[in-house]
Design an enzyme around this catalytic site. Sequence first.
Site, short mmCIF file in Angstrom:
data_model
loop_
_atom_site.label_atom_id
_atom_site.label_comp_id
_atom_site.label_asym_id
_atom_site.label_seq_id
_atom_site.Cartn_x
_atom_site.Cartn_y
_atom_site.Cartn_z
N LEU A 239 0.87 -1.18 0.00
CA LEU A 239 0.00 0.00 0.00
C LEU A 239 0.91 1.23 0.00
CD1 LEU A 239 -3.01 -0.53 2.47
CD2 LEU A 239 -3.09 -0.11 0.01
N HIS A 240 1.25 1.71 -1.17
CA HIS A 240 2.24 2.78 -1.28
C HIS A 240 1.76 4.10 -0.69
CE1 HIS A 240 4.49 0.19 -4.06
NE2 HIS A 240 3.38 0.02 -4.74
N ASP A 241 0.67 4.62 -1.24
CA ASP A 241 0.31 6.01 -0.97
C ASP A 241 -0.16 6.30 0.45
OD1 ASP A 241 1.02 6.75 -3.55
OD2 ASP A 241 -0.94 6.28 -4.36
#
Length: 310
Positions: A239-241
């Site tokens: 989950l990057h952002d």
Amino acid sequence: MATRKIIIDTDPGQDDAVAILLALASPELELLAVTTVAGNVPLPLTTRNARQVLELAQRPDIPVFSGCDKPLVRALVTAEHVHGKTGLDGAELPEPTMPVQDEHAVDAIIRLARDHPGLTLCPIGPLTNIATALRKAPDLAENIGEIVLMGGAYFEVGNITPAAEFNIYVDPEAAAEVFASGIKLTILPLDCTHKFLVTRDRADAFRDLGTRVGQTVADWTHFFERFDMEKYASPGAPLHDPCVIAYLLWPDLFSGRHINVEVETTSDLTRGMTVADWWRVTQRPENALFIGDLDAGGVFANLTDRLARL
């Protein structure tokens, strides 16, 4: 305690959507606006998706401003192969009914920064809107307190090419201008975000919230994990952002170092590479806090707790 005023500049994207939801669930943050940019999918879809996320959270009061539909000088590259044809594949959401503001996102960023000196910009897509705003209003740099963004990589290197992370690759000229702006800059690169994996237990925790938001987030993560788990042979998808918003909320759960980071714009082979002087082997001045690690378990526990509020 005063809330921190932020703008989220985004190209939703399932992980962008979770970042927006986390901000909305956090009283420490005042989300002044969501500005959209072309990136994961073209601009009409990113703008639609931002509105869908806000309506999912029952926050149609947050204004959405549509921004730049292509990079500064290059053709647009998108990522439907990761996020699906809509950018938010995986969960069925109704067509949004809240309006898009008439004002262009670039003008909204300039106006809000002048109205709220010291605000924080949170770009979680290509940096086209931010660079364009700085070009149009050079004094803007004096009004922005900090830019905290998701982008780039060092040890992990690229996820769209061998050398480059997607957000920076899409508009490297914009990234280079933002990195050189002199604004306080914090970067959450792949080196950090690839450690923030949605494992099966964590996805189940979202679903077990028993809410529409929890079910939707679980469905989104289930959709895009098929790509990342196959690509990286990992136990879940990163989950990057949301790491950007999590860093604002719980900075003690992250670690990094102040270094020089520049962006490659001239080489076809390494276009968009973030050249991060992690070992400080050059004399180039520090321009960014580059985050290399996080307490993934602690951040996921906090994220799940916050999503339960929506």
